[in-house]
Design a protein around this motif. Structure first.
Motif, mmCIF file in Angstrom:
data_model
loop_
_atom_site.group_PDB
_atom_site.id
_atom_site.type_symbol
_atom_site.label_atom_id
_atom_site.label_comp_id
_atom_site.label_asym_id
_atom_site.label_seq_id
_atom_site.Cartn_x
_atom_site.Cartn_y
_atom_site.Cartn_z
ATOM 1 N N PRO A 605 0.842 -1.207 0.000
ATOM 2 C CA PRO A 605 0.000 0.000 0.000
ATOM 3 C C PRO A 605 0.877 1.258 0.000
ATOM 4 O O PRO A 605 1.831 1.364 0.782
ATOM 5 C CB PRO A 605 -0.808 -0.132 1.297
ATOM 6 C CG PRO A 605 -0.717 -1.567 1.681
ATOM 7 C CD PRO A 605 0.595 -2.064 1.188
ATOM 8 N N ARG A 643 3.865 -0.419 5.018
ATOM 9 C CA ARG A 643 3.117 0.587 4.276
ATOM 10 C C ARG A 643 4.100 1.694 3.859
ATOM 11 O O ARG A 643 5.008 2.044 4.599
ATOM 12 C CB ARG A 643 1.988 1.164 5.127
ATOM 13 C CG ARG A 643 1.009 2.021 4.334
ATOM 14 C CD ARG A 643 -0.175 2.435 5.185
ATOM 15 N NE ARG A 643 -1.176 3.122 4.390
ATOM 16 C CZ ARG A 643 -2.126 2.515 3.695
ATOM 17 N NH1 ARG A 643 -2.215 1.193 3.742
ATOM 18 N NH2 ARG A 643 -2.993 3.202 2.986
ATOM 19 N N LYS A 645 4.845 5.640 2.162
ATOM 20 C CA LYS A 645 4.299 6.985 1.942
ATOM 21 C C LYS A 645 5.300 7.789 1.116
ATOM 22 O O LYS A 645 6.490 7.843 1.427
ATOM 23 C CB LYS A 645 4.039 7.698 3.269
ATOM 24 C CG LYS A 645 3.447 9.098 3.071
ATOM 25 C CD LYS A 645 3.153 9.786 4.394
ATOM 26 C CE LYS A 645 2.546 11.161 4.160
ATOM 27 N NZ LYS A 645 2.256 11.868 5.424
ATOM 28 N N ASP A 661 8.920 4.075 4.603
ATOM 29 C CA ASP A 661 8.132 2.876 4.914
ATOM 30 C C ASP A 661 8.348 2.512 6.377
ATOM 31 O O ASP A 661 9.330 2.941 7.000
ATOM 32 C CB ASP A 661 8.529 1.713 3.995
ATOM 33 C CG ASP A 661 9.932 1.209 4.247
ATOM 34 O OD1 ASP A 661 10.176 0.563 5.293
ATOM 35 O OD2 ASP A 661 10.823 1.453 3.388
#
Length: 722
Positions: A605, A643, A645, A661
């Motif tokens: 993600p 995850r 960003k 991450d």
């Protein structure tokens, strides 16, 4: 005649004593002319029953010119100079021979007129052609030709009139001397080192001959001595052909500088002394009458000239003796300045130079100790000390440094206030056995670079203004030296940094080339293994469909469905390959849309925060592929539950991005920090002036950031869509 002399040779060979024998043939004309000149001079003397001193010295001078021309032609046969010098002697000797005839016939009178005027013209040609006798410009060639034409015209006009010949020769000689002097000065300005040395030899001969003539005239005017002044003056002209011969000798030509300087100094002094005595006699209004008065005046002139010539060496010797007597074994304080200045110009390390300075100060100023302190902005350290006092350090404040840098040479009271650490081991108020201190700040452009500290015992000699002046000047020189050392160090550091950057640039270029080659090979493999295989399958199936065109729809339908699926799969692979090369979305819509599209394809993600506008294509491509590389690395190593960003921020001066991450992380100081992906990102950013940072720790996630300075204007500052 000048044109013929100019055509004698244009070969530059023959400028050394080792001339091939075949080239000696070029010296034959000068040797013949020189021999004729010597013969004419001897016959002219032999034709006179009662030879005077002037006639004898004139013959000797003319023989010297003829022989000098022969020697020059033998040493340098490729130059017309030897022939010109020999011609001066030959024409002069011919004039003396014609003048020596007891019963001159009508034939000898025009010969005498021609010879006298020709000697002046040849001498004019000689001076214009120095240093090798060649007339190198058209103007000099025209002037020399005009001299010969003028001599011939005056000889034809004067005929057998002795008075007219003398007047014409004198007028021609005056004009020729003025023009030749101007040409000689111009030649000196334009000559190279070797030619200038030969010109200086000629100048030396003329100067000495002139000084001899002036000295003889002054002595004859004042004391009626020597008995034959004209003969001595003519004898002095022998130095002119002698100097031309010495200048033609390769080994002696370059040794004229010191001799010419000393000759000019001595000659000027002699002329000055003679002029002073002339003024004295003119002021008295009468010349000495008796032999005793003339002898006294002559001896006084000689004594004055000798004293003037010897005053320089004698003064230097007396000065050295006086310094030795006054200072004993120690040196004058000024010598510390001289020795430091001379040592600065040599390749002496600064530590050794400062130690030598301290030793020189202690010895020359009779000090009990001498110290040199150096330092930067933080502290002052003892760099050299005589006697040695080990390692010492002083840390003045910023305010103290400013005061010290502006101070003059100061004593104990000032040191007690501003640098009390210097008085450790010394008493602040001098008394018996205490130390008297002087401190000279070493500064450059207002920056404090060090200190000169000297001390004497309280019962020793006090510091004088000369001592403080020497310290001030030394501090200035030391400040300049230390400033130069700082500049050298900064320059060396810059050079080292440039070398490192050059090495990194070469390595980066090599990696970029290797990466480009690898990318092309990867594209070839992707095309071969992917799209190409699909296209081959399509071709096979299309061939099969052609064969089954008349088959029922139930057979063709499934086949066409397979063909349609294969075409869509091929298109998808080509689109993915194009995205890997340069995504069209990045070109059309900018960074935000391209990054969001890439995030949708990520295995983890990914949140994208990129509210930025458009930037130059190379900047956007660098940010996009760095973020893509960081996402791929996170997908491989961050772990299944991680995850990611992506944050992109930009302005007018720089564009920043960050890919973070919360995965497994790694040791950023280890080998993984230099992995292939990180190197690719650093190279890509470095190519456009950017920089990459990697921050990670085990179980702490990874943050990859980049900054790109915007050296050019943003081409399109419209906001991103979506």
């Amino acid at each position: 005649m000048s044109a013929a002399l100019e055509r004698i040779t244009t070969d530059p060979a023959g400028t050394s004593s080792a001339v091939p024998v075949a080239r000696r043939v070029r010296a034959v004309p000068a040797i013949v002319v020189g021999a004729g000149g010597v013969t004419a001079a001897v016959l002219g003397i032999a034709a006179i029953d009662d030879v005077s001193a002037l006639q004898a010295t004139t013959a000797v001078a003319l023989i010297a010119w003829a022989l000098a021309g022969t020697v020059i032609a033998w040493l340098r046969p490729a130059e017309p100079l030897g022939l010109l010098v020999a011609l001066v002697g030959a024409t002069g000797a011919l004039a003396r021979l014609a003048d020596a005839q007891i019963d001159p016939s009508a034939t000898w009178e025009p010969i005498r007129a021609f010879a006298v005027l020709a000697a002046v013209a040849v001498m004019f040609h000689l001076v214009l052609g120095l240093p090798d006798g060649r007339l190198r410009t058209r103007l000099r060639l025209l002037l020399a030709g005009a001299g010969y034409v003028s001599a011939a015209a005056i000889a034809a006009w004067a005929g057998d009139d002795v008075s007219a010949i003398r007047q014409g020769a004198f007028g021609l000689a005056v004009v020729a001397a003025v023009v030749a002097a101007a040409g000689f000065a111009d030649r000196c300005r334009r000559a190279n080192a070797a030619d200038r040395a030969r010109l200086q030899w000629f100048g030396w001969g003329v100067v000495v001959a002139g000084v001899v003539a002036v000295a003889v005239w002054v002595l004859d005017t004042l004391v009626e001595w020597p008995n034959h002044p004209a003969a001595i003056a003519v004898a002095g002209t022998v130095l002119v052909p002698l100097s031309l011969g010495l200048g033609a000798t390769p080994r002696l030509a370059v040794r004229i500088d010191r001799l010419l300087v000393e000759t000019i100094v001595a000659g000027g002094i002699i002329v000055l002394v003679g002029a002073a005595y002339l003024l004295v006699v003119i002021g008295l209004g009468t010349a000495p009458d008796t032999a005793e008065e003339r002898a006294l005046l002559g001896l006084s002139m000689i004594a004055a000239a000798l004293a003037a010539v010897c005053v320089g060496p004698v003064r230097a010797r007396l000065d050295e003796t006086a310094r030795r007597r006054v200072y004993g074994e120690r040196r004058s304080p000024e010598e510390a300045l001289e020795t430091f200045g001379s040592r600065m110009s040599r390749a002496v390390p600064m530590d050794e130079l400062l130690l030598q300075l301290a030793e020189s100060l202690k010895k020359s100023m009779q000090l009990s100790a001498a110290q040199v302190w150096t330092g930067g902005e933080e502290a002052l350290e003892l760099a050299a000390s005589v006697p040695d006092r080990g390692v010492r350090r002083i840390v003045p404040t910023v305010e103290e440094r400013a005061v010290i840098a502006r101070a003059r040479v100061s004593g104990n009271a000032w040191v007690q206030v501003w640098l009390p650490a210097l008085l450790d081991g010394r008493e602040g108020s001098p008394g018996p056995g205490d130390r008297v201190v002087r401190v000279a700040p070493v500064a450059h452009s207002g920056d404090l670079l060090g200190l000169l500290v000297v001390e004497r015992t309280a019962d020793g000699a006090p510091f004088t203004e000369d001592d403080e002046r020497v310290l001030t000047e030394l501090a200035r020189q030391v400040g300049l030296a230390l400033h130069n050392v700082q500049l050298d160090s900064a320059l060396q550091a810059s050079l080292d940094e440039l070398r490192l950057q050059a090495e990194e640039l070469r390595a980066s270029r090599a990696r970029i080339v290797a990466t480009a080659d690898q990318a092309r090979r990867q594209i070839e493999r992707d095309l071969h293994d992917g799209a190409q295989q699909h296209l081959v399958a399509l071709a096979v199936k299309l061939g099969l469909a052609k064969q089954l065109l008349e088959s029922p729809p139930s057979v063709l339908g499934p086949l066409f469905d397979e063909l349609r699926g294969d075409a869509q799969a091929t298109l998808t692979q080509l689109r993915e390959l194009a995205h890997g090369i340069y995504p069209p979305l990045l070109m059309d819509r900018g960074l935000p849309e391209a990054l969001r599209a890439a995030a949708n394809r990520s295995v983890l993600p990914v949140d994208v925060d990129a509210a930025v506008g458009r930037f130059p294509a190379e900047v956007e491509a660098a940010v996009y592929f760095c973020c893509l590389e960081a996402m791929q690395n996170a997908g491989k190593h961050a772990g299944a539950g991680a995850r990611v960003k992506i944050t992109v921020t930009g302005g007018d001066r720089e564009l920043c991005f960050e890919v973070e991450d919360d995965g497994a992380g790694f040791d950023a100081s280890g080998a993984q920090r230099k992995g292939h992906g990180f190197v690719n990102m650093a190279d890509r950013l470095g190519a456009i002036g950017g920089s990459l940072t990697v921050d990670s720790a085990p179980e702490q996630g990874t943050r990859i950031g980049g900054v790109i300075p915007l050296a050019v204007h943003i081409v399109n500052d419209r906001p991103s869509e979506g």
